[in-house]
Design a protein around this motif. Structure first.
Motif, PDB file in Angstrom:
ATOM      1  N   LEU A 119       0.969  -1.048   0.016  1.00  0.00           N
ATOM      2  CA  LEU A 119       0.009  -0.131   0.042  1.00  0.00           C
ATOM      3  C   LEU A 119       0.902   1.248   0.051  1.00  0.00           C
ATOM      4  O   LEU A 119       1.771   1.447   0.850  1.00  0.00           O
ATOM      5  CB  LEU A 119      -0.891  -0.081   1.153  1.00  0.00           C
ATOM      6  CG  LEU A 119      -1.689   1.157   1.454  1.00  0.00           C
ATOM      7  CD1 LEU A 119      -2.815   1.273   0.281  1.00  0.00           C
ATOM      8  CD2 LEU A 119      -2.629   1.160   2.792  1.00  0.00           C
ATOM      9  N   VAL A 120       0.646   2.143  -0.984  1.00  0.00           N
ATOM     10  CA  VAL A 120       1.527   3.308  -1.072  1.00  0.00           C
ATOM     11  C   VAL A 120       0.680   4.581  -1.413  1.00  0.00           C
ATOM     12  O   VAL A 120      -0.727   4.251  -1.925  1.00  0.00           O
ATOM     13  CB  VAL A 120       2.410   3.132  -2.070  1.00  0.00           C
ATOM     14  CG1 VAL A 120       1.815   2.972  -3.417  1.00  0.00           C
ATOM     15  CG2 VAL A 120       3.494   4.375  -2.115  1.00  0.00           C
ATOM     16  N   GLN A 121       0.869   5.547  -0.920  1.00  0.00           N
ATOM     17  CA  GLN A 121       0.025   7.140  -1.223  1.00  0.00           C
ATOM     18  C   GLN A 121       0.473   7.339  -2.651  1.00  0.00           C
ATOM     19  O   GLN A 121       1.376   7.049  -3.277  1.00  0.00           O
ATOM     20  CB  GLN A 121       0.415   7.909  -0.353  1.00  0.00           C
ATOM     21  CG  GLN A 121      -0.166   7.733   1.327  1.00  0.00           C
ATOM     22  CD  GLN A 121       0.173   9.063   2.028  1.00  0.00           C
ATOM     23  OE1 GLN A 121       0.974   9.845   1.878  1.00  0.00           O
ATOM     24  NE2 GLN A 121      -0.321   8.779   3.284  1.00  0.00           N
ATOM     25  N   PRO A 122      -0.655   8.138  -3.084  1.00  0.00           N
ATOM     26  CA  PRO A 122      -0.206   8.781  -4.482  1.00  0.00           C
ATOM     27  C   PRO A 122       1.072   9.512  -4.605  1.00  0.00           C
ATOM     28  O   PRO A 122       1.089  10.134  -3.685  1.00  0.00           O
ATOM     29  CB  PRO A 122      -1.695   9.521  -4.914  1.00  0.00           C
ATOM     30  CG  PRO A 122      -2.655   8.807  -4.076  1.00  0.00           C
ATOM     31  CD  PRO A 122      -1.974   8.275  -2.662  1.00  0.00           C
ATOM     32  N   GLY A 123       1.884   9.242  -5.519  1.00  0.00           N
ATOM     33  CA  GLY A 123       2.924   9.918  -5.783  1.00  0.00           C
ATOM     34  C   GLY A 123       4.182   9.313  -5.062  1.00  0.00           C
ATOM     35  O   GLY A 123       5.331   9.629  -5.438  1.00  0.00           O
ATOM     36  N   GLY A 124       3.759   8.258  -4.479  1.00  0.00           N
ATOM     37  CA  GLY A 124       4.760   7.315  -3.824  1.00  0.00           C
ATOM     38  C   GLY A 124       5.592   6.266  -4.744  1.00  0.00           C
ATOM     39  O   GLY A 124       4.978   6.361  -6.028  1.00  0.00           O
ATOM     40  N   SER A 125       6.365   5.472  -4.200  1.00  0.00           N
ATOM     41  CA  SER A 125       7.372   4.523  -5.056  1.00  0.00           C
ATOM     42  C   SER A 125       7.170   3.235  -4.677  1.00  0.00           C
ATOM     43  O   SER A 125       7.076   2.870  -3.117  1.00  0.00           O
ATOM     44  CB  SER A 125       8.641   5.099  -5.139  1.00  0.00           C
ATOM     45  OG  SER A 125       8.749   6.377  -5.944  1.00  0.00           O
ATOM     46  N   LEU A 126       7.359   2.233  -5.527  1.00  0.00           N
ATOM     47  CA  LEU A 126       7.560   0.948  -4.973  1.00  0.00           C
ATOM     48  C   LEU A 126       8.490   0.395  -6.072  1.00  0.00           C
ATOM     49  O   LEU A 126       8.567   0.483  -7.236  1.00  0.00           O
ATOM     50  CB  LEU A 126       6.261  -0.243  -4.917  1.00  0.00           C
ATOM     51  CG  LEU A 126       4.933   0.347  -3.836  1.00  0.00           C
ATOM     52  CD1 LEU A 126       3.781  -0.469  -4.342  1.00  0.00           C
ATOM     53  CD2 LEU A 126       5.758  -0.015  -2.633  1.00  0.00           C
ATOM     54  N   ARG A 127       9.359  -0.678  -5.588  1.00  0.00           N
ATOM     55  CA  ARG A 127       9.975  -1.595  -6.432  1.00  0.00           C
ATOM     56  C   ARG A 127       9.742  -2.784  -6.222  1.00  0.00           C
ATOM     57  O   ARG A 127       9.706  -3.774  -5.239  1.00  0.00           O
ATOM     58  CB  ARG A 127      11.500  -1.246  -6.103  1.00  0.00           C
ATOM     59  CG  ARG A 127      12.368  -2.034  -7.259  1.00  0.00           C
ATOM     60  CD  ARG A 127      14.163  -1.929  -7.227  1.00  0.00           C
ATOM     61  NE  ARG A 127      14.451  -2.803  -5.966  1.00  0.00           N
ATOM     62  CZ  ARG A 127      15.545  -3.167  -5.684  1.00  0.00           C
ATOM     63  NH1 ARG A 127      16.477  -2.621  -6.414  1.00  0.00           N
ATOM     64  NH2 ARG A 127      15.855  -3.981  -4.637  1.00  0.00           N
TER      65      ARG A 127
END
Length: 125
Positions: A11-19
């Motif tokens: 779960l990540v907020q808009p504008g965030g990043s994941l790899r």
């Protein structure tokens, strides 16, 4: 046993990043084209990105090209999908898949034959 395992979702907020990571066991990813697909509820699975066996990236879905980066770490036998500036519409289960190296990249599911179990990406505030 040849297996693909995706990880890195969450779960990540808009504008965030994941790899996201796609790890292989039982075979080397170096001899394959690797595709990343995603599927949202009620929608068809769609191609997101693809990297050829020579590491020449030949495909990004429209709308992710400037935000997502696909790469390969041959030493670790992993292919990554770096996702930046995430948007709610990126919410989906993400899958990696393989295609024999000589066939090149494809954005169609039917072109691939070995799939992981997927990792959930949720972009929400």
């Amino acid at each position: 046993q040849r297996q693909l395992v995706e990880s890195g979702g969450g779960l990540v907020q808009p504008g965030g990043s994941l790899r996201l990571s796609c790890a292989a066991s039982g075979f080397s990813l170096d001899y394959y084209v690797i595709g990343w697909f995603r599927q949202s509820p009620g929608k068809e699975r769609e191609g997101v990105s693809c990297i050829s066996s020579s590491d020449v990236v030949t495909y990004y879905k429209v709308g992710v090209k400037d935000r997502f980066t696909i790469s390969r770490d041959s030493a670790k036998n992993i292919v990554y999908l770096q996702m930046n500036s995430l948007k709610p519409e990126d919410t989906a289960v993400y899958y990696c898949t393989t295609r024999p190296a000589g066939l090149g990249c494809s954005r169609y599911m039917s072109a691939y034959g070995n799939w992981g179990q997927g990792t959930q990406v949720t972009v929400s505030s």
